[in-house]
Design a protein around this motif. Structure first.
Motif, PDB file in Angstrom:
ATOM      1  N   GLY A   1       0.714  -1.135   0.064  1.00 42.87           N
ATOM      2  CA  GLY A   1      -0.128  -0.160   0.047  1.00 42.87           C
ATOM      3  C   GLY A   1       0.807   1.308  -0.040  1.00 42.87           C
ATOM      4  N   GLY A   2       1.981   1.180   0.826  1.00 40.41           N
ATOM      5  CA  GLY A   2       2.907   2.462   0.745  1.00 40.41           C
ATOM      6  C   GLY A   2       3.317   2.658  -0.452  1.00 40.41           C
ATOM      7  N   SER A   3       3.907   1.425  -1.109  1.00 39.61           N
ATOM      8  CA  SER A   3       4.517   1.674  -2.413  1.00 39.61           C
ATOM      9  C   SER A   3       3.533   2.188  -3.535  1.00 39.61           C
ATOM     10  CB  SER A   3       5.115   0.142  -2.798  1.00 39.61           C
ATOM     11  OG  SER A   3       6.129  -0.082  -2.140  1.00 39.61           O
ATOM     12  N   ALA A   4       2.344   1.674  -3.414  1.00 40.19           N
ATOM     13  CA  ALA A   4       1.309   2.133  -4.481  1.00 40.19           C
ATOM     14  C   ALA A   4       0.946   3.706  -4.315  1.00 40.19           C
ATOM     15  CB  ALA A   4       0.100   1.302  -3.985  1.00 40.19           C
ATOM     16  N   LEU A   5       0.861   4.139  -2.915  1.00 33.74           N
ATOM     17  CA  LEU A   5       0.692   5.533  -2.761  1.00 33.74           C
ATOM     18  C   LEU A   5       1.858   6.335  -3.264  1.00 33.74           C
ATOM     19  CD1 LEU A   5      -0.774   7.116   0.333  1.00 33.74           C
ATOM     20  CD2 LEU A   5       1.529   7.836  -0.201  1.00 33.74           C
ATOM     21  N   LEU A   6       3.265   5.867  -3.025  1.00 33.91           N
ATOM     22  CA  LEU A   6       4.374   6.569  -3.508  1.00 33.91           C
ATOM     23  C   LEU A   6       4.371   6.756  -4.991  1.00 33.91           C
ATOM     24  CD1 LEU A   6       6.876   5.268  -1.048  1.00 33.91           C
ATOM     25  CD2 LEU A   6       5.990   7.668  -1.057  1.00 33.91           C
ATOM     26  N   GLY A   7       3.943   5.292  -5.692  1.00 23.83           N
ATOM     27  CA  GLY A   7       3.978   5.227  -7.171  1.00 23.83           C
ATOM     28  C   GLY A   7       3.113   6.340  -7.861  1.00 23.83           C
ATOM     29  N   LEU A   8       1.708   6.157  -7.303  1.00 24.68           N
ATOM     30  CA  LEU A   8       0.504   7.039  -7.933  1.00 24.68           C
ATOM     31  C   LEU A   8       0.777   8.434  -7.672  1.00 24.68           C
ATOM     32  CD1 LEU A   8      -2.049   4.910  -6.626  1.00 24.68           C
ATOM     33  CD2 LEU A   8      -1.567   5.001  -8.882  1.00 24.68           C
ATOM     34  N   ARG A   9       1.540   8.992  -6.631  1.00 22.25           N
ATOM     35  CA  ARG A   9       1.841  10.164  -6.264  1.00 22.25           C
ATOM     36  C   ARG A   9       2.803  10.698  -7.305  1.00 22.25           C
ATOM     37  NH1 ARG A   9       5.231  12.979  -1.476  1.00 22.25           N
ATOM     38  NH2 ARG A   9       6.726  11.443  -2.340  1.00 22.25           N
ATOM     39  N   ALA A  10       3.971   9.885  -7.426  1.00 21.24           N
ATOM     40  CA  ALA A  10       4.923  10.310  -8.625  1.00 21.24           C
ATOM     41  C   ALA A  10       4.365  10.211  -9.956  1.00 21.24           C
ATOM     42  CB  ALA A  10       6.112   9.235  -8.577  1.00 21.24           C
ATOM     43  N   ALA A  11       3.262   9.557 -10.240  1.00 22.26           N
ATOM     44  CA  ALA A  11       2.808   9.391 -11.540  1.00 22.26           C
ATOM     45  C   ALA A  11       1.776  10.732 -11.659  1.00 22.26           C
ATOM     46  CB  ALA A  11       1.871   8.434 -11.664  1.00 22.26           C
ATOM     47  N   GLY A  12       1.590  11.528 -10.527  1.00 23.18           N
ATOM     48  CA  GLY A  12       0.816  12.862 -10.785  1.00 23.18           C
ATOM     49  C   GLY A  12      -0.627  12.561 -10.374  1.00 23.18           C
ATOM     50  N   LEU A  13      -1.053  11.268 -10.131  1.00 26.76           N
ATOM     51  CA  LEU A  13      -2.632  11.152  -9.729  1.00 26.76           C
ATOM     52  C   LEU A  13      -3.016  11.635  -8.275  1.00 26.76           C
ATOM     53  CD1 LEU A  13      -2.522   9.127 -12.023  1.00 26.76           C
ATOM     54  CD2 LEU A  13      -3.966   7.529 -10.795  1.00 26.76           C
ATOM     55  N   PRO A  14      -3.940  12.222  -8.146  1.00 25.80           N
ATOM     56  CA  PRO A  14      -4.309  12.865  -6.740  1.00 25.80           C
ATOM     57  C   PRO A  14      -4.624  11.705  -5.938  1.00 25.80           C
ATOM     58  CG  PRO A  14      -6.252  13.087  -8.296  1.00 25.80           C
ATOM     59  CD  PRO A  14      -4.835  12.519  -8.971  1.00 25.80           C
ATOM     60  N   VAL A  15      -4.072  11.358  -4.843  1.00 26.95           N
ATOM     61  CA  VAL A  15      -4.067  10.310  -4.009  1.00 26.95           C
ATOM     62  C   VAL A  15      -4.183  10.698  -2.419  1.00 26.95           C
ATOM     63  CG1 VAL A  15      -1.562  10.134  -3.723  1.00 26.95           C
ATOM     64  CG2 VAL A  15      -2.745   8.019  -3.642  1.00 26.95           C
ATOM     65  N   ARG A  16      -4.663   9.791  -1.809  1.00 27.05           N
ATOM     66  CA  ARG A  16      -4.645   9.867  -0.287  1.00 27.05           C
ATOM     67  C   ARG A  16      -4.532   8.601   0.338  1.00 27.05           C
ATOM     68  NH1 ARG A  16      -8.657  13.494   0.104  1.00 27.05           N
ATOM     69  NH2 ARG A  16      -8.943  13.338   2.466  1.00 27.05           N
ATOM     70  N   GLY A  17      -4.216   8.558   1.606  1.00 28.23           N
ATOM     71  CA  GLY A  17      -4.085   7.220   2.500  1.00 28.23           C
ATOM     72  C   GLY A  17      -5.130   7.123   3.355  1.00 28.23           C
ATOM     73  N   CYS A  18      -5.100   6.029   3.925  1.00 26.41           N
ATOM     74  CA  CYS A  18      -5.857   5.546   5.162  1.00 26.41           C
ATOM     75  C   CYS A  18      -5.167   4.816   5.740  1.00 26.41           C
ATOM     76  CB  CYS A  18      -7.223   5.260   4.443  1.00 26.41           C
ATOM     77  SG  CYS A  18      -8.260   4.524   5.735  1.00 26.41           S
ATOM     78  N   ASP A  19      -4.933   4.764   7.003  1.00 23.47           N
ATOM     79  CA  ASP A  19      -4.484   3.522   7.912  1.00 23.47           C
ATOM     80  C   ASP A  19      -4.985   3.698   9.323  1.00 23.47           C
ATOM     81  OD1 ASP A  19      -1.804   1.671   7.604  1.00 23.47           O
ATOM     82  OD2 ASP A  19      -2.242   1.881   9.474  1.00 23.47           O
TER      83      ASP A  19
END
Length: 346
Positions: A23-41
């Motif tokens: 999940g953390g890697s997905a968040l980092l990868g999506l953020r780097a790709a420029g998608l608006p992203v938010r986490g939850c934990d």
């Protein structure tokens, strides 16, 4: 909430529930790709890590679901269906994608928990990982170019009725990670992963034990070990809690794979004791040939070719059954699917 749909120019908003390694890697990868992203934990440390990146982090899956178009659920297999169900119930438009390494049990439970919403649940599994865990181990490039198993929606796990509309809604998110998609049923996924991942993890620990403990191994063997032992036993360091859960969820298929391995090893041991050198050589050559086939299919040189399908899940499942990977899926403007397919050159 108005969800970004297939063919829309709107960039999908993405949430990631569970900020561990995947999940953390997905968040980092999506953020780097420029998608608006938010986490939850639910963990304070993970939320602090996420917010320290300048990324919003919600306290609950329900809150995340109401704020996004696509929600990735990256929690352990035993919790996946429950988290997905509450997220689906929280918003009537959100599409939920999971990343659990077992599929059939998760889909079955989700269909029981959320029968009316199961059509917005896309079972998936990225073939990526590491021996370490937690958000501290997350890497921006971990999922970059990874192969993802993707199954038909939870309300139609065999792909008999549903169109691929839900997959096309999720496709821009997967494209942002440069994902390669292998479309399969949950049962096909679990049978394949038993042979390629679940049983090998067990075998790795067994080989380490044989090398490390008397009477076959011990201190001398440890010092004299080389690259072969290191490579074969690498995944023996994976976290036991997660892997005990995975093995329990895919027990029968993993047992089948382990019995097949044991039968072949037993035959080789008998050939060695009886001096049947030809049988040993034949077994080795079969293994080499199998290795070469696997390496060609998974890591061989390939070219991307145009893909056009008129039959939705049926066509995608047919490609998947032949081991054909696809990417860049989108509506073709006439009710079909366009994209690219992976043509292995060897």
């Amino acid at each position: 909430m108005s969800a970004a749909g297939a063919g829309s120019d709107e960039v999908p908003r993405v949430g990631v529930v569970g900020l561990g390694l995947i999940g953390g890697s997905a968040l980092l990868g999506l953020r780097a790709a420029g998608l608006p992203v938010r986490g939850c934990d639910r963990g304070e440390a993970a939320r602090a890590w996420c917010e320290g990146l300048g990324v919003p982090c919600d306290p609950s899956p329900e809150d995340a679901a109401r704020a996004v178009d696509v929600l990735l659920v990256c929690v352990p297999p035993h919790a996946t269906a429950a988290v997905a169900a509450v997220a689906l119930a929280a918003d009537p438009d959100v599409v939920v994608v999971d990343v659990a390494s077992v599929k059939a049990p998760v889909v079955d439970e989700l269909r029981t928990r959320a029968p009316a919403d199961a059509g917005r649940f896309l079972p998936a599994h990225p073939l990526a990982g590491a021996e370490s865990s937690g958000h501290e181990a997350a890497r921006e490039d971990l999922l970059r170019g990874a192969t993802w198993a993707v199954c038909p929606p939870g309300d139609d796990p065999d792909g008999a009725v549903d169109t691929a509309a839900v997959l096309l809604r999720v496709a821009p998110v997967l494209d942002a990670l440069d994902a390669r998609l292998l479309v399969c049923t949950p049962e096909e996924h679990d049978r394949a992963l038993a042979a390629t991942s679940h049983a090998p993890h067990v075998v790795a620990g067994t080989v380490a034990e044989v090398a490390g403990d008397p009477p076959t191994g011990g201190p001398v063997a440890a010092v004299l070990s080389g690259g072969a032992l290191r490579d074969v036993t690498r995944v023996a360091a994976a976290p036991v809690g997660l892997w005990a859960e995975i093995l329990r969820a895919n027990a029968d298929r993993t047992a089948d794979a382990l019995e097949a391995v044991a039968d072949r090893l037993r035959a080789t041991a008998e050939a060695l004791r009886s001096g049947d050198h030809d049988a040993v050589v034949a077994g080795w050559e079969r293994g080499t040939a199998a290795h070469d086939r696997l390496a060609s299919a998974r890591w061989g040189t390939a070219a991307w070719e145009p893909l056009a399908l008129d039959d939705g899940w049926d066509g995608l499942l047919g490609l998947g059954a032949a081991g054909v990977v696809v990417r860049g899926l989108r509506e073709d403007g006439r009710g079909g699917i366009a994209g690219e397919r992976w043509a292995t050159a060897g």
